[in-house]
Design an enzyme around this catalytic site. Structure first.
Site, short mmCIF file in Angstrom:
data_model
loop_
_atom_site.label_atom_id
_atom_site.label_comp_id
_atom_site.label_asym_id
_atom_site.label_seq_id
_atom_site.Cartn_x
_atom_site.Cartn_y
_atom_site.Cartn_z
N GLU A 18 46.43 45.28 33.63
CA GLU A 18 47.36 45.64 34.71
C GLU A 18 48.79 45.23 34.35
OE1 GLU A 18 45.03 43.74 37.75
OE2 GLU A 18 43.49 45.28 37.48
N HIS A 53 46.59 40.94 30.61
CA HIS A 53 45.67 41.72 31.44
C HIS A 53 46.13 43.18 31.42
CE1 HIS A 53 43.44 43.28 34.83
NE2 HIS A 53 42.63 42.25 34.68
N ASN A 73 39.35 36.17 38.52
CA ASN A 73 40.76 36.58 38.56
C ASN A 73 41.01 37.19 39.94
OD1 ASN A 73 43.27 37.72 38.26
ND2 ASN A 73 42.64 39.24 36.74
N TRP A 74 41.69 36.43 40.77
CA TRP A 74 41.90 36.91 42.16
C TRP A 74 42.94 38.02 42.24
CZ3 TRP A 74 42.43 31.75 45.46
CH2 TRP A 74 41.24 31.02 45.33
N LYS A 75 43.67 38.22 41.16
CA LYS A 75 44.77 39.21 41.15
C LYS A 75 45.71 38.93 42.33
CE LYS A 75 41.79 42.33 38.65
NZ LYS A 75 41.38 43.69 38.32
N SER A 96 33.97 45.25 36.84
CA SER A 96 32.92 45.47 37.84
C SER A 96 31.69 44.58 37.64
CB SER A 96 32.52 46.95 37.89
OG SER A 96 33.64 47.75 38.26
N GLU A 149 37.93 43.84 28.48
CA GLU A 149 37.86 44.53 29.76
C GLU A 149 38.19 46.01 29.58
OE1 GLU A 149 38.50 41.62 33.26
OE2 GLU A 149 40.47 42.24 32.56
N GLY A 195 37.53 47.56 38.58
CA GLY A 195 37.71 47.91 39.98
C GLY A 195 37.15 49.28 40.35
#
Ligand SMILES: O=C(CO)COP(=O)(O)O
Length: 259
Positions: A104, A102, A10-12, A220, A174, A180
């Site tokens: 976020e 997600h 997932n490159w975000k 991570s 997650e 992160g």
């Protein structure tokens, strides 16, 4: 029943379409050099929307053994929804996967389980596989409520999705405190929740559906910790953020079985 591990990057909101070209080219070469075997794991990249066309063209032209998908999908089909991207648009670009829910997006865009459920259904309706994300915040874990919380999310996110579709989709556990932060859940932490999710799917549906659904761990994940996490029986893959932005690292994660 054997589940093919799914290793998704997932490159975000990182890398423009020019940078995406280099990363995918480098990843293709790194996987080849590492002796990547698509029977042993599935390699997936999840770039920003603006990169997907470029990534698709490159993968197609060079016949790279990499699937791709999107980081979000609209719950609507089309129309006056400024800024949204529809399922038809994504499936037309050849996306196989769509990340939904997600943490976020749940946090910064107030996405509810109802919306995540609608988005998962939209992905399925358009012939794509949703990667449904779930996981607890630090306070929830500290209170010992992480299993209950995460299973609750998944039950709501799967509402009304039939067994044959659930068997084919992907769930990503997650824990928010591990995203992160460099703080990885232990392999046992990952196993505990992934197992509980599978158990919940069995209760909601049946044993074959629970055996088939793939459950990833994310937070991570790095070349140094992936093998230990993947050794757990209920962990069927990884959803990788930071380490997926480096071709060498992501290739090592995809080919974790070589370690
Ligand atoms: O959120 C994640 C993937 O979706 C995990 O991100 P990191 O691998 O950077 O912790």
């Amino acid at each position: 029943m054997s589940r093919t591990p799914i290793m998704a990057g997932n490159w975000k909101m990182n890398l423009d379409h020019v940078a995406a070209t280099s990363l995918v080219q480098d990843l293709g070469e790194a996987l080849k050099a590492a002796g990547y075997d698509s029977a042993k794991s599935e390699a997936v990249v999840i770039p920003p929307f603006t990169d997907i066309r470029t990534v698709a063209t490159l993968i197609d032209a060079d016949k790279l053994p990499i699937a791709y998908g999107a980081q979000d999908i609209s719950a609507h089909d089309d129309g006056a929804y400024t800024g949204e991207v529809s399922g038809t648009m994504l499936s037309k670009l050849g996306c196989s996967y769509v990340v939904v829910g997600h943490s976020e997006r749940r946090e910064y865009h107030n996405e509810s389980d109802e919306l995540v459920n609608a988005k998962a259904k939209k992905a399925i309706e358009n012939g794509m596989t949703p990667i449904i994300c779930c996981g607890e915040a630090l306070e929830v874990r500290k209170a010992g409520k992480h299993v209950e919380h995460t299973v609750g999310q998944i039950k709501a996110d799967l509402d009304g999705i039939p067994a044959e579709q659930v068997a084919k989709l992907v769930i990503a556990y997650e824990p928010i405190w591990a995203i992160g932060t460099g703080e990885t859940a232990t392999a046992d932490d990952a196993q505990e929740v992934c197992q509980a999710i599978r158990e919940a799917v069995k209760e909601l549906y049946d044993a074959p559906t629970a055996e088939a659904v793939r459950i990833q761990y994310g937070g991570s994940v790095k070349p140094a910790n992936v093998a230990e996490i993947m050794a757990k029986p209920d962990v069927d893959g990884a959803l990788v953020g930071g380490a997926s932005l480096k071709a060498g690292d992501f290739s090592k994660i995809v080919t974790f079985y070589e370690a």
